[in-house]
Design an enzyme around this catalytic site. Structure first.
Site, PDB file in Angstrom:
ATOM      1  N   LYS A 202      29.286 -10.729  31.619  1.00  0.00           N
ATOM      2  CA  LYS A 202      30.524  -9.945  31.551  1.00  0.00           C
ATOM      3  C   LYS A 202      31.268 -10.140  32.868  1.00  0.00           C
ATOM      4  CE  LYS A 202      32.084  -6.126  32.826  1.00  0.00           C
ATOM      5  NZ  LYS A 202      33.464  -6.609  33.078  1.00  0.00           N
TER       6      LYS A 202
ATOM      7  N   GLU B 104      23.846  -7.125  44.112  1.00  0.00           N
ATOM      8  CA  GLU B 104      24.542  -7.662  45.281  1.00  0.00           C
ATOM      9  C   GLU B 104      25.766  -6.776  45.475  1.00  0.00           C
ATOM     10  OE1 GLU B 104      23.194 -10.027  46.913  1.00  0.00           O
ATOM     11  OE2 GLU B 104      21.785 -10.894  45.483  1.00  0.00           O
TER      12      GLU B 104
ATOM     13  N   CYS C  29      32.581  -9.883  50.130  1.00  0.00           N
ATOM     14  CA  CYS C  29      31.565  -8.877  50.465  1.00  0.00           C
ATOM     15  C   CYS C  29      30.965  -9.124  51.845  1.00  0.00           C
ATOM     16  CB  CYS C  29      30.473  -8.898  49.415  1.00  0.00           C
ATOM     17  SG  CYS C  29      29.780 -10.540  49.174  1.00  0.00           S
TER      18      CYS C  29
ATOM     19  N   GLU D  29      34.078   0.601  53.261  1.00  0.00           N
ATOM     20  CA  GLU D  29      34.473  -0.781  53.012  1.00  0.00           C
ATOM     21  C   GLU D  29      35.948  -0.803  52.589  1.00  0.00           C
ATOM     22  OE1 GLU D  29      33.042  -2.662  49.366  1.00  0.00           O
ATOM     23  OE2 GLU D  29      32.482  -4.431  50.517  1.00  0.00           O
TER      24      GLU D  29
HETATM   25  P1  NAD Z   1      33.020  -3.087  40.641  1.00  0.00           P
HETATM   26  O1  NAD Z   1      31.706  -2.479  40.882  1.00  0.00           O
HETATM   27  O2  NAD Z   1      34.174  -2.205  40.341  1.00  0.00           O
HETATM   28  O3  NAD Z   1      32.961  -4.126  39.417  1.00  0.00           O
HETATM   29  C1  NAD Z   1      32.032  -5.177  39.366  1.00  0.00           C
HETATM   30  C2  NAD Z   1      31.752  -5.519  37.912  1.00  0.00           C
HETATM   31  O4  NAD Z   1      31.132  -4.396  37.290  1.00  0.00           O
HETATM   32  C3  NAD Z   1      32.999  -5.823  37.082  1.00  0.00           C
HETATM   33  O5  NAD Z   1      32.718  -6.817  36.131  1.00  0.00           O
HETATM   34  C4  NAD Z   1      33.258  -4.492  36.396  1.00  0.00           C
HETATM   35  O6  NAD Z   1      34.000  -4.629  35.207  1.00  0.00           O
HETATM   36  C5  NAD Z   1      31.849  -4.027  36.121  1.00  0.00           C
HETATM   37  N1  NAD Z   1      31.695  -2.575  35.952  1.00  0.00           N
HETATM   38  C6  NAD Z   1      32.538  -1.581  36.350  1.00  0.00           C
HETATM   39  N2  NAD Z   1      32.018  -0.388  36.016  1.00  0.00           N
HETATM   40  C7  NAD Z   1      30.823  -0.628  35.417  1.00  0.00           C
HETATM   41  C8  NAD Z   1      29.809   0.216  34.872  1.00  0.00           C
HETATM   42  N3  NAD Z   1      29.919   1.540  34.881  1.00  0.00           N
HETATM   43  N4  NAD Z   1      28.706  -0.359  34.366  1.00  0.00           N
HETATM   44  C9  NAD Z   1      28.554  -1.710  34.368  1.00  0.00           C
HETATM   45  N5  NAD Z   1      29.498  -2.548  34.860  1.00  0.00           N
HETATM   46  C10 NAD Z   1      30.622  -2.007  35.374  1.00  0.00           C
HETATM   47  O7  NAD Z   1      33.317  -4.003  41.893  1.00  0.00           O
HETATM   48  P2  NAD Z   1      34.630  -4.829  42.201  1.00  0.00           P
HETATM   49  O8  NAD Z   1      35.672  -3.919  42.738  1.00  0.00           O
HETATM   50  O9  NAD Z   1      34.958  -5.676  41.039  1.00  0.00           O
HETATM   51  O10 NAD Z   1      34.106  -5.821  43.339  1.00  0.00           O
HETATM   52  C11 NAD Z   1      34.225  -5.533  44.672  1.00  0.00           C
HETATM   53  C12 NAD Z   1      32.917  -5.005  45.223  1.00  0.00           C
HETATM   54  O11 NAD Z   1      31.896  -5.947  44.989  1.00  0.00           O
HETATM   55  C13 NAD Z   1      32.948  -4.798  46.718  1.00  0.00           C
HETATM   56  O12 NAD Z   1      32.287  -3.609  47.035  1.00  0.00           O
HETATM   57  C14 NAD Z   1      32.192  -5.989  47.245  1.00  0.00           C
HETATM   58  O13 NAD Z   1      31.630  -5.799  48.517  1.00  0.00           O
HETATM   59  C15 NAD Z   1      31.174  -6.193  46.197  1.00  0.00           C
HETATM   60  N6  NAD Z   1      30.692  -7.569  46.198  1.00  0.00           N
HETATM   61  C16 NAD Z   1      29.410  -7.816  46.624  1.00  0.00           C
HETATM   62  C17 NAD Z   1      28.938  -9.120  46.691  1.00  0.00           C
HETATM   63  C18 NAD Z   1      27.554  -9.440  47.190  1.00  0.00           C
HETATM   64  O14 NAD Z   1      27.111 -10.576  46.999  1.00  0.00           O
HETATM   65  N7  NAD Z   1      26.840  -8.542  47.822  1.00  0.00           N
HETATM   66  C19 NAD Z   1      29.772 -10.159  46.312  1.00  0.00           C
HETATM   67  C20 NAD Z   1      31.054  -9.863  45.885  1.00  0.00           C
HETATM   68  C21 NAD Z   1      31.497  -8.557  45.823  1.00  0.00           C
END
Ligand code: NAD
Length: 545
Positions: free
Chosen positions: A209, A282, A316, A414
């Protein structure tokens, strides 16, 4: 002030500032979204999506609609899992060498057809082309590594049994089955298919997804993997709202690989725990960079630009806190600020811009809120601090803040944007303690001319990756070694052996030969236990491990 309230003076504070960053002009004849995301391309890429509803993605450069996409209902997710589950056993029965060849062919295809994916990544994320290329590089390195090394990681391992010679033990690595993968929008190629490659090569199917806003990139990667020889049914993609479709994926998967925010990661972990399935997370970061007294200030300033502003800070592992030794602080800040103010911002599908824009309205709002609140509470702007609607609706200048302190949100939360805070230190121990004083522990960076000192500081930092004399790329790109977060930044690791073995179940097969592990040859219990005690003592004497 709570995180969700914008300061009342926000608009006035922003309006008082003038933009200084130059604009990178689009070269004549540069492609546009209409040239790249045609109805034919959308139809071709979305053919494999199980989705009976409709949704849409948007282009950050313009704010306009990019593509209409299928949206998956819970029933569609069920169908996707059923298809993946049906296809997985045959894929798992395919020799690992054949599966690895798919990755190596995919590697070549990505490099050969990079123009297509660079355009798509830029259009879906708003990042500069140079930063989009980091994703191409990341995926190529990962495909090569697991393509070449998977057989060694997955090979059955012989172990000495409980009774040497008599007990023969083999450790097998069985695929888990169907992996549920939930991915974010910020690195839509590297963090989607990049994490799926080790899952495929270890014999799993994947139901992914992606974030809706960057789904075309994931679908393009799927198309290439199929061209490289992956059976189409083994790789299912579902699209839809995270809180709706995400839990449906977690509810059906045999293991979940999640990349995203710490808040969502906790929710995913709880759902996975209830089902007793494994999960790797992650998550977010608030990453520190330490510029020690003996650092090469010029190189550190150039490195800080890369570390803080790549992909407009929506990375991230990018740096949001900069700790600089007092003795080099003025020289460093002068150089860092000059380089930052000179960064060219641009929105074209071509090289030339040093930074693109934020991914959307939500990201821009967070950046504006964090910067304006800090300025209102006494922080000073060394560079940036202003939106650039003259370039596009989501452009914001790379920003350096000084005199930041708690309780400013930018201090601890963040931002996930092109914003970094400066802190000066005199004592290295204090700097290490300050760098560690965060719930996060994803990435860190140390600048020094003394490699041994750099490694000593690195070992004291509570971060899953530490880069010496660079911001993030060496540790992330070195895929033989694990990458991931300590503390609230995650659970589990991608890359290296951990990055592939997480997608497998260990199975120990023990073959007992000649005599049983029980009284035999007429021994009674007392004789047998005495014999075993002597045997155990001997095994220690002979240094058996
Ligand atoms: P997010 O958590 O809002 O979304 C990530 C994914 O989860 C998306 O596909 C989203 O649709 C899905 N999602 C949202 N709510 C959900 C739920 N309740 N259950 C299951 N899936 C759900 O994050 P974002 O805003 O898309 O991404 C940015 C964040 O990701 C930042 O905090 C960043 O630091 C982190 N990030 C971490 C890494 C790493 O490798 N550690 C890499 C990239 C981004």
């Amino acid at each position: 002030m709570t995180d969700s309230q914008a300061p009342s003076t926000t608009a006035a504070a922003s309006a008082a500032r003038a933009g200084t960053n130059p604009v990178a002009a689009a070269p004549a004849g540069a492609r546009t979204a209409a040239d790249v995301v045609t109805p034919e391309v959308i139809a071709r890429l979305t053919r494999g999506v199980v989705g009976s509803g409709r949704t849409a993605s948007h282009a950050p450069f313009t704010g306009g609609r990019l593509a209409e996409l299928p949206e998956s209902t819970p029933e569609d997710v069920e169908t996707a899992f059923a298809r993946a589950r049906a296809a997985q056993p045959a894929w798992a029965a395919t020799p690992v060498a054949t599966r690895a060849t798919v990755l190596l062919r995919f590697h070549d295809l990505v490099l050969r057809r990079q123009t297509e994916i660079l355009d798509l990544v830029q259009l879906e994320t708003g990042k500069a082309r140079l930063h989009a290329h980091e994703e191409v590089q990341g995926v190529a390195v990962t495909a090569r590594h697991y393509g070449r090394q998977a057989a060694a990681y997955l090979r059955p391992k012989r172990h000495t049994g409980v009774v040497p010679v008599l007990t023969k033990v083999t450790e097998l690595r069985q695929p888990r089955g169907v992996i549920g993968q939930i991915t974010p929008w910020n690195y839509p190629l590297a963090l989607s298919v990049g994490d799926a490659l080790p899952a495929f090569v270890s014999g799993n199917a994947v139901v992914m997804k992606p974030d809706t806003e960057t789904a075309l990139t994931a679908l393009w990667a799927r198309e290439l993997l199929i061209e490289a020889g992956l059976p189409a049914e083994v790789f299912q993609v579902v699209i839809g709202d995270g809180p709706v479709v995400g839990p449906e994926v977690v509810a059906r998967a045999d293991y979940v690989s999640f990349t995203g925010s710490t808040r969502t990661g906790r929710d995913v972990a709880q759902r996975a725990a209830a089902r007793l399935i494994g999960v790797s997370l992650e998550l977010g970061g608030k990453n520190p960079m330490l510029v020690l007294a003996d650092a090469d200030v010029e190189k550190a300033a150039a490195g800080a630009v890369r570390a803080c502003f790549s992909s407009a800070g929506q990375l991230c592992i990018s740096i949001e806190r900069l700790y600089v030794h007092e003795s080099v602080a003025d020289a460093f800040v002068e150089r860092f600020a000059a380089r930052t103010r000179a960064m060219r911002l641009g929105a074209s599908l071509a090289y030339g811009a040093d930074m693109g824009c934020l991914a959307g309205e939500r990201q821009l709002e967070t950046v504006v809120r964090h910067v304006d609140e800090a300025v209102e509470k006494g922080a000073t702007l060394v560079a940036g601090g202003v939106a650039r609607p003259d370039i596009g609706p989501h452009f914001y200048e790379p920003t350096i803040l000084d005199h930041v302190q708690e309780p400013m949100a930018v201090c601890t939360q963040e931002t996930f944007g092109p914003v970094v805070s400066l802190y000066r230190f005199t004592d290295e121990e204090d700097a290490v303690a300050a760098a560690n004083a965060t719930p996060y522990g994803l990435n860190a960076s140390v600048w020094t001319k003394d490699a041994r000192r750099g490694r000593a500081v690195a070992a004291r930092l509570r971060a899953g990756t530490v880069n010496i004399n660079e911001g993030y790329a060496p540790a992330y790109g070195s895929v033989r070694s694990p990458m991931g977060g300590m503390k609230d930044s995650g659970l589990g690791r991608r890359h290296g052996s951990e990055g592939i073995l997480r997608y497998t179940e260990a199975q120990t097969v023990a073959h007992q030969r000649l005599i049983p592990l029980a009284p035999s040859f007429g021994m009674d219990d007392e004789k047998y236990t005495a014999f075993m005690s002597r045997a155990l003592q001997a095994m220690k004497t002979f240094r058996l491990r």
